[in-house]
Motif scaffolding. Structure first.
Motif, mmCIF file in Angstrom:
data_model
loop_
_atom_site.group_PDB
_atom_site.id
_atom_site.type_symbol
_atom_site.label_atom_id
_atom_site.label_comp_id
_atom_site.label_asym_id
_atom_site.label_seq_id
_atom_site.Cartn_x
_atom_site.Cartn_y
_atom_site.Cartn_z
ATOM 1 N N PRO A 211 0.808 -1.225 0.000
ATOM 2 C CA PRO A 211 0.000 0.000 0.000
ATOM 3 C C PRO A 211 0.839 1.272 0.000
ATOM 4 O O PRO A 211 0.501 2.245 -0.677
ATOM 5 C CB PRO A 211 -0.820 -0.129 1.291
ATOM 6 N N GLU A 212 1.946 1.265 0.743
ATOM 7 C CA GLU A 212 2.802 2.446 0.803
ATOM 8 C C GLU A 212 3.415 2.752 -0.562
ATOM 9 O O GLU A 212 3.506 3.927 -0.962
ATOM 10 C CB GLU A 212 3.916 2.238 1.839
ATOM 11 N N GLY A 213 3.836 1.709 -1.258
ATOM 12 C CA GLY A 213 4.404 1.901 -2.582
ATOM 13 C C GLY A 213 3.390 2.460 -3.568
ATOM 14 O O GLY A 213 3.706 3.337 -4.378
ATOM 15 N N LEU A 214 2.162 1.960 -3.506
ATOM 16 C CA LEU A 214 1.117 2.454 -4.405
ATOM 17 C C LEU A 214 0.807 3.918 -4.116
ATOM 18 O O LEU A 214 0.641 4.730 -5.033
ATOM 19 C CB LEU A 214 -0.157 1.618 -4.253
ATOM 20 N N ARG A 215 0.730 4.264 -2.844
ATOM 21 C CA ARG A 215 0.383 5.642 -2.479
ATOM 22 C C ARG A 215 1.500 6.625 -2.808
ATOM 23 O O ARG A 215 1.233 7.812 -3.011
ATOM 24 C CB ARG A 215 0.055 5.713 -0.982
ATOM 25 N N SER A 216 2.722 6.140 -2.882
ATOM 26 C CA SER A 216 3.860 7.038 -3.103
ATOM 27 C C SER A 216 3.818 7.731 -4.456
ATOM 28 O O SER A 216 4.431 8.784 -4.637
ATOM 29 C CB SER A 216 5.178 6.273 -2.947
ATOM 30 N N THR A 217 3.113 7.163 -5.422
ATOM 31 C CA THR A 217 2.998 7.811 -6.739
ATOM 32 C C THR A 217 1.588 8.326 -7.016
ATOM 33 O O THR A 217 1.310 8.822 -8.112
ATOM 34 C CB THR A 217 3.397 6.837 -7.871
#
Length: 229
Positions: A211-217
């Motif tokens: 989830p953190e990776g998806l939200r980062s962009t």
């Protein structure tokens, strides 16, 4: 005179009630006619959707809650084979029916599969609504949620398998920092005027599958959902 005024008030009240009922009926009819939406939420595990089956269930569940459960819903997702010669891949364009597709407000998104993957499609921030008919946050909103998971190339087909990069987070089973998945921009907006930045289905890969990776962009694990029939 007073009696006439009271009668006029009663009639006006009845008209308002009838109009309200008609509006409610129209709303229900619109929900039933909906054949396309962006999921208001993701399943909650980043890009681990439980495979295609889990993603389809998520679309079906959201549609059911919105009053459009009479349709069979599919997530717009591709999968990759284990290698270049592996025929076990899935093209997103082949699993969403033949169209036409309409959002919760009745706007036509595309007439058919070819139209959907052409420059004339009508996927925009104003039309790519969720199952409740609400807009999804775009690039200029906070938080940004314009990254939609697709795992697809611009024409709706799958990426090649190994040794090429993972573009589907392990065919939608990974939720860690490794792997990646191709995204589209539902608002057709990006950091530049490049065609990839404006693509609704094939913009750029994620930074990992969590989830953190998806939200980062600018994503939240959201999906395009289409009614097959």
């Amino acid at each position: 005179m007073e009696s006439m005024v009271r009668k006029a008030g009663v009639v006006a009240g009845c008209v308002m009630v009838l109009a309200g009922c008609a509006g409610m009926e129209s709303s229900r009819s619109s929900a039933g006619d909906m054949t396309f939406f962006v999921s208001s939420v993701g399943p909650g595990k980043g890009a681990d959707l439980g495979g295609l089956e889990g993603a389809d269930r998520h679309c079906q569940s959201l549609a059911q809650a919105a009053g459009a459960g009479q349709h069979t819903w599919r997530a717009y997702l591709s999968t990759q084979g284990t290698g270049l010669s592996d025929p076990n891949y899935v093209n997103a364009r082949d699993r969403i029916g033949s169209g036409p597709w309409r959002n919760a407000k009745g706007d036509v998104i595309a007439k058919n599969v070819e139209d959907l993957h052409s420059a004339s499609n009508n996927v925009t921030k104003q039309t790519a609504l969720d199952e409740k008919g609400q807009p999804i946050n775009g690039r200029t909103d906070k938080p940004n949620k314009h990254d939609i998971l697709t795992g697809s190339r611009p024409d709706g087909t799958a990426f090649p398998g190994a040794p090429f990069s993972d573009m589907t987070c392990g065919n939608w089973t990974k939720s860690g920092a490794d792997g990646s998945a191709m995204l589209g921009h539902h608002d057709r907006a990006g950091p530049s005027d490049a065609s990839w930045a404006k693509s609704w289905n094939s913009s750029h890969p994620t930074r990992g599958c969590n989830p953190e990776g998806l939200r980062s962009t600018g994503g939240d694990g959201l999906l395009y959902c289409f009614a097959v029939k």
